[in-house]
Write an enzyme that holds these catalytic residues in place. Structure first.
Site, PDB file in Angstrom:
ATOM      1  N   ARG A  62       0.835  -1.215   0.000  1.00 50.29           N
ATOM      2  CA  ARG A  62       0.000   0.000   0.000  1.00 50.29           C
ATOM      3  C   ARG A  62       0.865   1.258   0.000  1.00 50.29           C
ATOM      4  O   ARG A  62       0.445   2.308  -0.482  1.00 50.29           O
ATOM      5  CB  ARG A  62      -0.979   0.005   1.190  1.00 50.29           C
TER       6      ARG A  62
ATOM      7  N   TYR B 227     -15.932  18.182 -14.102  1.00 45.41           N
ATOM      8  CA  TYR B 227     -16.425  16.803 -14.030  1.00 45.41           C
ATOM      9  C   TYR B 227     -17.366  16.688 -12.831  1.00 45.41           C
ATOM     10  O   TYR B 227     -17.073  17.207 -11.747  1.00 45.41           O
ATOM     11  CB  TYR B 227     -15.225  15.860 -13.885  1.00 45.41           C
TER      12      TYR B 227
ATOM     13  N   ASP C  34      -6.954  19.353 -14.354  1.00 43.86           N
ATOM     14  CA  ASP C  34      -7.433  18.041 -14.776  1.00 43.86           C
ATOM     15  C   ASP C  34      -7.232  17.975 -16.287  1.00 43.86           C
ATOM     16  O   ASP C  34      -7.922  18.650 -17.050  1.00 43.86           O
ATOM     17  CB  ASP C  34      -8.914  17.885 -14.396  1.00 43.86           C
TER      18      ASP C  34
ATOM     19  N   LYS D 174      -9.623   7.002 -19.021  1.00 46.81           N
ATOM     20  CA  LYS D 174     -10.114   7.518 -20.296  1.00 46.81           C
ATOM     21  C   LYS D 174      -9.072   7.354 -21.404  1.00 46.81           C
ATOM     22  O   LYS D 174      -8.738   6.240 -21.733  1.00 46.81           O
ATOM     23  CB  LYS D 174     -10.543   8.975 -20.112  1.00 46.81           C
TER      24      LYS D 174
HETATM   25  C1  LIG Z   1     -13.806  10.361 -15.681  1.00 49.51           C
HETATM   26  C2  LIG Z   1     -13.232  11.651 -15.244  1.00 49.51           C
HETATM   27  C3  LIG Z   1     -12.769  11.819 -13.923  1.00 49.51           C
HETATM   28  C4  LIG Z   1     -12.894  10.729 -12.865  1.00 49.51           C
HETATM   29  O1  LIG Z   1     -12.069   9.646 -13.152  1.00 49.51           O
HETATM   30  P1  LIG Z   1     -12.409   8.125 -12.708  1.00 49.51           P
HETATM   31  O2  LIG Z   1     -11.254   7.371 -13.263  1.00 49.51           O
HETATM   32  O3  LIG Z   1     -13.726   7.782 -13.331  1.00 49.51           O
HETATM   33  O4  LIG Z   1     -12.470   8.111 -11.221  1.00 49.51           O
HETATM   34  C5  LIG Z   1     -12.222  13.039 -13.592  1.00 49.51           C
HETATM   35  N1  LIG Z   1     -12.128  14.049 -14.484  1.00 49.51           N
HETATM   36  C6  LIG Z   1     -12.568  13.927 -15.745  1.00 49.51           C
HETATM   37  C7  LIG Z   1     -12.452  15.082 -16.677  1.00 49.51           C
HETATM   38  C8  LIG Z   1     -13.134  12.725 -16.171  1.00 49.51           C
HETATM   39  O5  LIG Z   1     -13.594  12.618 -17.432  1.00 49.51           O
END
Ligand SMILES: *Cc1c(COP(=O)(O)O)cnc(C)c1O
Length: 394
Positions: free
Chosen positions: A54, A107, A183, A208
């Site tokens: 961890r 998001y 992000d 993604k």
């Molecule tokens: C999907 C997404 C997240 C969250 O990510 P997860 O892997 O689903 O926890 C955060 N920011 C953006 C822009 C996203 O598209």
């Protein structure tokens, strides 16, 4: 782990392929092994060695190093069990009773996490139009209100595709004494590298585009600041939002083809955006690559491409949008984005979606299929949707 030669900075396409490989010893594997071990042999006072999985484990390192090289971070990244795991750790960098400035179209789960944190810790949330630089800068230190300790940037935003002036916002945050987190999920480091534009931390939903095959949920944070990295690592260790070795390995495997995927998906997205803009059954198309996009020139100046997400509002409203999602065969009706397969979703079907997102807005994640197949499928679904609505109204 072998590090690529340092004499010349390798292009991102090469880094994605060459990063995180084992040393080239005779008979060594070309891919990093998956190590399944929760603990490590150790006695006496623990030093720098691995101790417990961890805290740290070697299967994370190739991905953490490769993502750092791609984002031009000076320190290895930190992988998390999901994008939200990383975002949760980052939000805890905000100081109690300070303000967090966040895009009103961030998001959805990010907005929820920011609001929950505000309830728990007395932080103030200021939601802004992230494309409006003046408005964002004014929200950092408004007279008589708590100053921001964290500026959250998403660009392009999900799902409205607003494009922020990242260098200007990062500079303003620095001057105001706030951390700037970007992000970068939508753009990927192939299109935009916020750390080189002054951001303190970049965060990804690796789920993604980076992993790219809709088969793994994973997140990552990247920074060049040793103290920030130490705090994020400590939070990951205590919060326990760690990814498994298989997921991490899969994400690195997916990352190998990032450049090819992004290149094809962006070309497909731009072509479809141009054609959809002329379609009789379409009321509006949003894509930073279209000259009609409000921040088209900013995107052209700051980004190495326009991404592969677009928004589409059919002429027949929300009913038509729903009908489109029922009448596609190649496009996948599903949430999430950034996979090799094209997918689409009417965002307001989700009760929690922000009300300023139009009811009839479809978010399209363009994949790497043949563009003519994508076009024919979408064109057919738009026409079927328009016809079925006409039949209903007669
Ligand atoms: C999907 C997404 C997240 C969250 O990510 P997860 O892997 O689903 O926890 C955060 N920011 C953006 C822009 C996203 O598209």
């Amino acid at each position: 782990m072998s590090t690529p030669p340092r004499s010349r900075r390798l292009a991102p396409a090469t880094v994605a392929v060459a990063g995180g490989r084992p040393p080239r010893d005779q008979g060594a594997p070309v891919n990093p092994p998956v190590v399944l071990s929760s603990t490590y042999t150790s006695t006496g006072e623990p030093g720098e060695d691995l101790l417990y999985a961890r805290y740290d484990t070697e299967t994370w390192w190739p991905l953490e190093q490769t993502l750092a090289t791609l984002e031009q971070a000076e320190l290895p990244g930190l992988v998390f069990s999901s994008g939200m795991g990383a975002i949760d750790a980052l939000l805890r960098l905000a100081e109690p009773r300070s303000a967090i400035v966040v895009p009103r179209h961030a998001y959805l789960a990010t907005l929820t996490a920011v609001r929950e944190q505000a309830d728990r810790e007395g932080t103030v949330v200021r939601e802004v139009d992230i494309a409006d630089t003046e408005q964002v800068v004014a929200a950092l230190r408004p007279a008589g209100e708590p100053a921001a300790s964290l500026l959250w940037v998403e660009s392009p935003t999900n799902p409205m595709l607003e494009v922020a002036d990242v260098p200007a916002l990062a500079a303003a945050a620095r001057e105001a004494g706030a951390l700037c987190v970007v992000d970068n999920t939508f753009a990927t480091p192939l299109v935009q590298r916020p750390l080189t534009q002054g951001a303190d931390v970049v965060v990804h939903s690796v789920t993604k585009h980076l992993a790219g095959h809709s088969d793994v949920v994973l997140g990552a944070a990247l920074t060049s600041d040793p103290e920030l990295r130490r705090r994020l690592h400590a939070r990951r260790t205590t919060g326990g939002a760690i990814p498994g070795p298989f997921e991490t390995w899969l994400a690195l495997r997916g990352l190998r083809t990032l450049a090819l995927r992004v290149e094809r998906a962006q070309a497909n997205a731009l072509e479809l955006a141009r054609r959809l803009a002329e379609h009789p059954a379409v009321a509006h198309v949003g894509h930073p690559g279209l000259p009609t996009h409000p921040q088209h020139e900013r995107a052209a100046a700051l980004m190495d491409g326009f991404g592969s997400i677009l928004t589409l509002r059919p002429a027949g409203g929300a009913a038509a949008a729903d009908a489109v999602t029922r009448n596609v065969d190649v496009w996948l009706p599903a949430t999430s984005l950034g996979g090799v397969e094209s997918s689409l979703e009417r965002r307001r079907r989700l009760a929690a979606e922000v009300p300023t997102v139009p009811e009839d807005l479809l978010r399209l994640s363009v994949g790497i299929e043949d563009v003519e197949d994508l076009w024919a499928d979408l064109d057919g679904a738009l026409e079927t949707a328009a016809r079925s609505l006409q039949a209903v109204s007669r």
